[in-house]
Design a protein around this motif. Structure first.
Motif, mmCIF file in Angstrom:
data_model
loop_
_atom_site.group_PDB
_atom_site.id
_atom_site.type_symbol
_atom_site.label_atom_id
_atom_site.label_comp_id
_atom_site.label_asym_id
_atom_site.label_seq_id
_atom_site.Cartn_x
_atom_site.Cartn_y
_atom_site.Cartn_z
ATOM 1 N N GLY A 76 2.197 0.982 -3.711
ATOM 2 C CA GLY A 76 1.332 2.230 -3.936
ATOM 3 C C GLY A 76 -0.196 1.178 -4.291
ATOM 4 O O GLY A 76 -1.032 2.020 -4.802
ATOM 5 N N ALA A 77 0.032 -0.001 -4.102
ATOM 6 C CA ALA A 77 -0.760 -0.414 -4.717
ATOM 7 C C ALA A 77 -1.859 -0.967 -3.099
ATOM 8 O O ALA A 77 -1.297 -2.438 -2.607
ATOM 9 N N LYS A 78 -2.937 -0.550 -2.539
ATOM 10 C CA LYS A 78 -3.731 -0.905 -1.046
ATOM 11 C C LYS A 78 -4.898 -1.719 -1.747
ATOM 12 O O LYS A 78 -5.461 -2.213 -2.549
ATOM 13 N N VAL B 296 -7.996 -3.842 -5.940
ATOM 14 C CA VAL B 296 -6.227 -3.112 -5.355
ATOM 15 C C VAL B 296 -6.618 -0.965 -5.821
ATOM 16 O O VAL B 296 -7.573 -1.055 -6.833
ATOM 17 N N ASN B 297 -6.405 -0.479 -4.931
ATOM 18 C CA ASN B 297 -7.339 1.001 -5.047
ATOM 19 C C ASN B 297 -8.996 1.318 -5.509
ATOM 20 O O ASN B 297 -9.161 1.624 -6.303
ATOM 21 N N GLY B 298 -9.787 -0.071 -4.789
ATOM 22 C CA GLY B 298 -10.901 0.363 -5.559
ATOM 23 C C GLY B 298 -11.365 -0.348 -6.875
ATOM 24 O O GLY B 298 -12.321 0.006 -7.488
ATOM 25 N N ALA C 144 1.149 -1.197 0.369
ATOM 26 C CA ALA C 144 0.057 0.198 0.104
ATOM 27 C C ALA C 144 1.095 1.242 0.048
ATOM 28 O O ALA C 144 0.563 2.476 -0.565
ATOM 29 N N LEU C 145 2.128 1.653 0.458
ATOM 30 C CA LEU C 145 2.718 2.521 1.393
ATOM 31 C C LEU C 145 4.017 2.409 -0.578
ATOM 32 O O LEU C 145 3.750 1.778 -1.363
ATOM 33 N N ASP C 146 4.170 4.045 -0.692
ATOM 34 C CA ASP C 146 4.957 4.031 -1.566
ATOM 35 C C ASP C 146 6.595 3.167 -1.602
ATOM 36 O O ASP C 146 7.463 3.761 -2.685
#
Length: 332
Positions: free
Chosen positions: A83-85, A100-102, A34-36
């Motif tokens: 960056g993939a929550k 991922v990210n909706g 999720a983080l970069d």
């Protein structure tokens, strides 16, 4: 939609090692973070600290360890996406769709959740001035020791983080106070002993902070003794609040993964599989019922090895549980 045998959620130390292990066992996987950045709690909570309890490495800076873990994770060209929550896990017959990210992006046969303590925020002391001076002298971790050079620093807490920070800062700061609300510390014996013997560290026990004061920057803290209710003010240049973090296990709306009673960890069996077929969890995210918790990189790495081998068996029933010795490989 991209298809994988395994989706690893989280690229902290456990997720990075699991990425390497998946490659070692020829599992087609992708790791989603999720983080970069990778490393989980390392860059956020203790980037300046030395780590001493990884097998074969007498001591190593935490960020250097993170970098080596990333290098190891990429030995088999393991795919890591930042960056993939992961916002949902959706059952799809005997497989799962990963949102991922909706957006529904991946289809997989198995999942390994390595999200540590999940989304976490620093625990606050809740006194006047805490929010006002956040970033103006009030901090919740130490990312750069040199930032505190020549300062008078107060640290709130009685656990390993608080005492570790005190010992590290004692050689850089002018003076370090450790303020703890009772007379018993939770830190490891050696850490506490080191702090007690350091002339630059003063331990103030049975005491809580009831106000933080300053102008454009923190200048002073007011304290109260819990026994005799006497008050004391001390001048400080910085206040580090190290009383832990509030974490919660990641939950996904389309699947009902069993968690502990407090909701902070995912319940798994001795194969690190959750109550749902094909969904596994390991590291600080997971709890085996009745087993002690050892939130250490070395321990979680060993558990990741076990989990990946059971995942290999789940994906390929004819495969062996033990994947062989890595020393037999000729990796370049």
């Amino acid at each position: 939609m991209n298809n994988y045998d395994l989706v690893i959620i989280g690229a902290g130390p456990t997720g990075l090692f699991a990425t390497f292990l998946a490659g070692l066992r020829d599992i087609n996987s992708i790791t989603l973070e999720a983080l970069d950045y990778t490393g989980g709690q390392i860059p956020e909570l203790y980037p300046e600290k030395m780590v001493y309890d990884v097998q074969g490495i007498p001591k190593i800076n935490a960020m250097e360890l993170r970098d080596k873990m990333y290098e190891q994770a990429k030995l088999f060209d393991g795919e890591i996406k930042l960056g993939a929550k992961v916002t949902d896990i959706i059952p799809n017959n005997d497989q799962y769709i990963i949102e991922v990210n909706g957006t529904k992006e991946y289809n997989c046969k198995a999942i390994l959740i390595c999200t540590g303590i999940g989304d976490f925020t620093p625990r606050k002391i809740g006194c006047p001035g805490e929010d006002e001076f956040k970033g103006k002298g009030v901090e919740y971790n130490v990312k750069d020791i040199t930032k505190f050079k020549g300062m008078t620093v107060a640290i709130v807490g009685g656990g390993d983080s608080a005492l570790d920070y005190a010992n590290e800062l004692a050689g850089t700061a002018k003076k370090v106070y450790v303020i703890h609300h009772n007379d018993k510390f939770k830190a490891a014996e050696k850490t506490l002993d080191m702090a007690m013997k350091n002339p630059h560290i003063s331990l103030i026990m049975n005491t809580s902070i009831n106000a933080i004061k300053g102008d454009s920057q923190i200048r002073e803290i007011s304290m109260i003794n819990s026994n005799d209710k006497t008050t004391q003010d001390i001048k400080v240049d910085a206040l580090i609040i190290a009383i832990g973090h509030v974490g919660k296990a990641n939950v996904f709306k389309s699947v009902n993964i069993e968690t502990s009673k407090n909701g902070r960890s995912i319940m798994v069996d001795n194969e690190y599989q959750t109550n749902l077929k094909g969904i596994f969890s390991v590291g600080d995210a997971a709890t085996v019922a009745g087993e002690p918790i050892h939130p250490l990189i070395a321990v979680d790495g060993g558990n990741a090895y076990i989990a990946i081998n059971f995942i290999k068996k789940y994906l390929t029933p004819t495969a062996t549980i033990f994947g062989g010795h890595s020393s037999s490989l000729n990796l370049k």
